[in-house]
Structures are given as structure tokens and as C-alpha cells.
Scaffold this active site. Structure first.
Site, PDB file in Angstrom:
ATOM      1  N   SER A  14      46.207  23.325   4.013  1.00  0.00           N
ATOM      2  CA  SER A  14      46.738  24.355   3.114  1.00  0.00           C
ATOM      3  C   SER A  14      45.611  24.954   2.283  1.00  0.00           C
ATOM      4  CB  SER A  14      47.828  23.764   2.220  1.00  0.00           C
ATOM      5  OG  SER A  14      47.386  22.577   1.608  1.00  0.00           O
ATOM      6  N   GLU A  16      44.572  27.262  -1.250  1.00  0.00           N
ATOM      7  CA  GLU A  16      44.999  27.739  -2.573  1.00  0.00           C
ATOM      8  C   GLU A  16      44.143  28.924  -3.022  1.00  0.00           C
ATOM      9  OE1 GLU A  16      45.931  24.725  -5.550  1.00  0.00           O
ATOM     10  OE2 GLU A  16      44.782  25.883  -7.001  1.00  0.00           O
ATOM     11  N   TYR A  48      49.078  29.953 -10.946  1.00  0.00           N
ATOM     12  CA  TYR A  48      49.825  30.638 -11.999  1.00  0.00           C
ATOM     13  C   TYR A  48      48.954  30.675 -13.241  1.00  0.00           C
ATOM     14  CZ  TYR A  48      54.295  31.975 -14.153  1.00  0.00           C
ATOM     15  OH  TYR A  48      55.324  32.662 -14.763  1.00  0.00           O
ATOM     16  N   GLY A 107      50.580  22.962 -16.847  1.00  0.00           N
ATOM     17  CA  GLY A 107      49.635  24.053 -17.071  1.00  0.00           C
ATOM     18  C   GLY A 107      48.595  23.691 -18.105  1.00  0.00           C
ATOM     19  N   ASP A 108      47.471  24.383 -18.016  1.00  0.00           N
ATOM     20  CA  ASP A 108      46.411  24.218 -19.010  1.00  0.00           C
ATOM     21  C   ASP A 108      46.674  25.177 -20.165  1.00  0.00           C
ATOM     22  OD1 ASP A 108      44.766  22.210 -18.014  1.00  0.00           O
ATOM     23  OD2 ASP A 108      43.905  23.589 -16.539  1.00  0.00           O
ATOM     24  N   ALA A 126      55.218  18.369 -17.183  1.00  0.00           N
ATOM     25  CA  ALA A 126      55.610  18.779 -15.826  1.00  0.00           C
ATOM     26  C   ALA A 126      56.861  18.032 -15.378  1.00  0.00           C
ATOM     27  CB  ALA A 126      54.454  18.502 -14.857  1.00  0.00           C
ATOM     28  N   HIS A 150      43.874  12.339 -15.621  1.00  0.00           N
ATOM     29  CA  HIS A 150      43.884  13.652 -16.284  1.00  0.00           C
ATOM     30  C   HIS A 150      43.044  13.544 -17.559  1.00  0.00           C
ATOM     31  CE1 HIS A 150      45.653  16.829 -18.896  1.00  0.00           C
ATOM     32  NE2 HIS A 150      45.694  17.495 -17.757  1.00  0.00           N
ATOM     33  N   GLN A 177      43.988  16.625  -7.915  1.00  0.00           N
ATOM     34  CA  GLN A 177      42.878  17.365  -8.507  1.00  0.00           C
ATOM     35  C   GLN A 177      41.663  17.166  -7.600  1.00  0.00           C
ATOM     36  OE1 GLN A 177      41.574  19.733  -9.959  1.00  0.00           O
ATOM     37  NE2 GLN A 177      42.397  19.372 -12.008  1.00  0.00           N
ATOM     38  N   PHE A 217      33.418  23.226 -13.452  1.00  0.00           N
ATOM     39  CA  PHE A 217      34.742  22.776 -12.998  1.00  0.00           C
ATOM     40  C   PHE A 217      34.959  21.288 -13.254  1.00  0.00           C
ATOM     41  CE2 PHE A 217      37.161  25.867 -10.345  1.00  0.00           C
ATOM     42  CZ  PHE A 217      36.425  26.972 -10.703  1.00  0.00           C
ATOM     43  N   HIS A 267      44.313  19.944   1.116  1.00  0.00           N
ATOM     44  CA  HIS A 267      44.587  21.178   0.376  1.00  0.00           C
ATOM     45  C   HIS A 267      43.244  21.725  -0.096  1.00  0.00           C
ATOM     46  CE1 HIS A 267      47.076  23.938  -1.935  1.00  0.00           C
ATOM     47  NE2 HIS A 267      46.389  23.670  -3.029  1.00  0.00           N
TER      48      HIS A 267
END
Ligand SMILES: Cc1cc2nc3c(=O)[nH]c(=O)nc-3n(C[C@H](O)[C@H](O)[C@H](O)COP(=O)(O)OP(=O)(O)OC[C@H]3O[C@@H](n4cnc5c(N)ncnc54)[C@H](O)[C@@H]3O)c2cc1C
Length: 291
Positions: A14, A16, A48, A107-108, A126, A150, A177, A217, A267
């Protein structure tokens, strides 16, 4: 088709993408999506944004990929700045457009906010959004997870428990992640299985595009850079072209090792730079039949 059903039949690839800032950028992103179509992705997804018009472009790209390019898609949706009513409006539009899969995220926080604040009448985690979607809609639901934890997590164990809560609330698969040491992923999967997380866990792979980009990143998401990769980043600190070529080679080995270990899928965080991912997939001949 729901992604959990695809995963029960095959190992997935997949891709992104992210939405453009301006509407005029939509054709270029669609061009990137189309350019990777020949690799027969099992699904693609579009991130998003933290707010503003890019969210509308996310929906547009998601729906167009499904209707115009006949690709399976996973819509990203976050709780940031949304009331439950607004989330329902997005979900209803996606449902109306026959989108079958959603990755439900907290979301961030937007750039001008130091930490995440739930909107009034919105969701805090979430897992709350996932429960809401599974109670009111029939989407196939995915969720995020973090092999190295996280960045806000109080501990790795708590973070994993919250990943389990997402699954208990209705997530049918998890996407990780980015990470650069496969052992981090394998240990995470072992720990997840130990506490009863049984859904497929798809590793997320981001090929290095430049030394600067990967340092930024990893700093933002809390992922570590293994010593061998760090040595390459230092070597190509001011040479993006060589860094990208190294990134293709590194990701080729990384994906091959993950694939050989029997992962459910890969992914790719394409970041709208389709050439690196196509180089990697050209290097690999992945047999997608379930092993
Ligand atoms: C595959 C993937 C796709 C992504 N796509 C996007 C995107 O499109 N747009 C975007 O803005 N961001 C995206 N992100 C980034 C993501 O939104 C951030 O990492 C965000 O900070 C956390 O989102 P989450 O869904 O994991 O949140 P949560 O699961 O809510 O976790 C956030 C933090 O809260 C803790 N926590 C969770 N549940 C509880 C609870 N019940 N009580 C107390 N603490 C809790 C967790 O340990 C974690 O530290 C993506 C990440 C991944 C891995």
C-alpha cells in the site's frame, strides 16, 4: 473491499500520499498516484491535515482514487479540531462515495499548538473515534501503532495497552509508524501478540530522501536511527541525490527482510515522491500470496 478482507487473502502493498496545499496541486498528486498504479497496490491512502482546506483535498483525492482510478482506498481521519458532528459529516460523505476503509487517528496538534487539545464536543483519543465509527458505520477500520512508542507515551507498556484498546474498540488492522531497525518492529509484534493483539500489523516504511529530511522526521515521531544508517546520513549530509540512492538500497534490504519474515503487508510512506518507491519495488520481486 475492506482491508481486513484483503489481508485475509493476500499480503498487501500500500502507498500513502499527502494532499497538496492548493487545489491547483491536485492533478500532480493524482499523477503520482497513477504512476504507482502499475505496481498493483492493494490500497492507497491520503493523509488528513491538521486543519484548513487540505482536508477537503484529502477527501477529493481519496474519492477520486476510488472512482476514477478504481483503486481501493483508506481514508485518513483525525480528531483534530473536529466535533463529533463534523466527524460524522466527513464519515457520511465517505460512506456516500462508497469508501469502505478508514484509518482512525487522534492526529498531531496543529503547528501553533504545543500539545493536542480535544475540540469541544470532540474526541480525545483515537480509541474514542474508533469506537464511534464501529458503533455507527460499517467501515473497515485501521489504527496507528508505534514500534518504538509514541513520543507522548508515558511508557511503552501503556502505549501498547492503548493500541490494544483501539483493537478492542473495533480496529481490524494496525499500521506502524516508520522505523529503520526491523528488530524494533519484530519485538513490538511479539509484545503485541503477548497481550492479545491478534489483528494484522502492517509495517510502515519511509525510504530516506535526504539526510536532513530523515533527521527531522525521526525527531518528530521519536523513531531512532540505527548506527549503520546514521553513518550513511553523515556521509551524504549535503548530497541529496546520493542520500536518496542509499535510501532506496536501505529500504530494499529492509523490506526484503520484513517480507521474508512473513509480514502481512508493507505500507510505503511515499511522501508524493513515487520514484523511490518504484525503484524499491523494481529491486524486489515480492510474491504476495499468503505465506
Ligand atoms: C499509519 C499512520 C498514519 C497517520 N496518518 C496521519 C494523518 O493522516 N494525519 C495526522 O495528522 N497524523 C497522522 N498520523 C500521526 C498521528 O496522528 C500521531 O502520531 C498522533 O500524535 C497520534 O495519533 P494516534 O491515532 O496514535 O493517537 P492515540 O491512539 O490517541 O495516542 C496518542 C497518545 O495518547 C496515548 N493514549 C492513547 N489512548 C489513551 C487513553 N485512552 N488514555 C490516555 N492516553 C492514551 C498514547 O499512548 C499516545 O501517547 C499517522 C500516524 C501513523 C502511524
Amino acid at each position: 473491499m475492506k482491508i481486513q478482507d484483503i489481508l485475509s487473502e493476500t499480503r498487501t502493498i500500500s502507498f500513502e500520499f499527502f494532499p497538496p496545499r492548493e487545489a491547483s496541486g491536485i492533478p500532480a498528486v493524482l499523477g503520482k498516484i497513477e504512476s504507482l498504479k502499475s505496481y498493483s497496490p492493494n490500497f492507497i491512502s491520503v493523509t488528513y491535515g491538521a486543519g484548513g482546506s487540505t482536508r477537503q483535498f484529502t477527501e477529493e483525492l481519496t474519492i477520486k482514487s476510488k472512482t476514477d482510478y478504481d483503486m481501493e482506498v483508506m481514508a485518513h481521519l483525525t480528531c483534530v479540531g473536529h466535533t463529533v458532528k463534523e466527524l460524522d459529516e466527513v464519515l457520511e460523505r465517505l460512506e456516500f462515495s462508497s469508501i469502505e476503509n478508514v484509518i482512525a487517528l487522534r492526529g498531531d496538534p496543529p503547528h501553533d499548538q504545543a500539545k493536542f487539545l480535544a475540540a469541544e464536543g470532540g474526541f480525545k483519543h483515537a480509541s474514542d473515534l474508533i469506537r464511534h465509527i464501529s458503533e455507527h458505520y460499517s467501515f473497515g477500520i485501521g489504527a496507528a501503532c508505534y514500534p518504538e512508542g509514541h513520543p507522548e507515551a508515558v511508557s511503552l507498556d501503556y502505549d501498547l495497552r492503548y493500541a490494544k484498546l483501539k483493537v478492542d474498540n473495533g480496529a481490524k488492522f494496525l499500521v506502524t509508524q516508520l522505523f529503520y531497525d526491523n528488530d524494533d518492529f519484530f519485538h513490538f509484534v511479539d509484545r503485541a501478540r503477548d497481550i492479545g493483539i491478534e489483528v494484522p500489523i502492517i509495517p510502515g516504511v519511509l525510504p530516506v530522501l535526504s539526510s536532513k529530511q530523515i533527521r527531522r522526521f525521526t525527531r518528530l515521531c521519536g523513531a531512532s536511527i540505527p548506527a549503520d544508517l546514521e553513518a550513511h546520513l553523515v556521509k551524504y549530509e549535503n548530497d541529496d541525490e546520493s542520500a536518496r540512492a542509499m535510501g532506496v538500497e536501505y529500504a530494499t534490504y529492509q523490506v526484503q527482510a520484513l517480507w521474508d519474515a512473513g509480514v502481512s503487508g508493507i505500507h510505503f510512506y511515499v511522501l508524493n515522491r513515487s520514484y523511490s518507491v518504484s525503484n524499491i519495488l523494481d529491486n524486489l520481486q515480492l510474491d504476495r500470496h499468503t505465506s
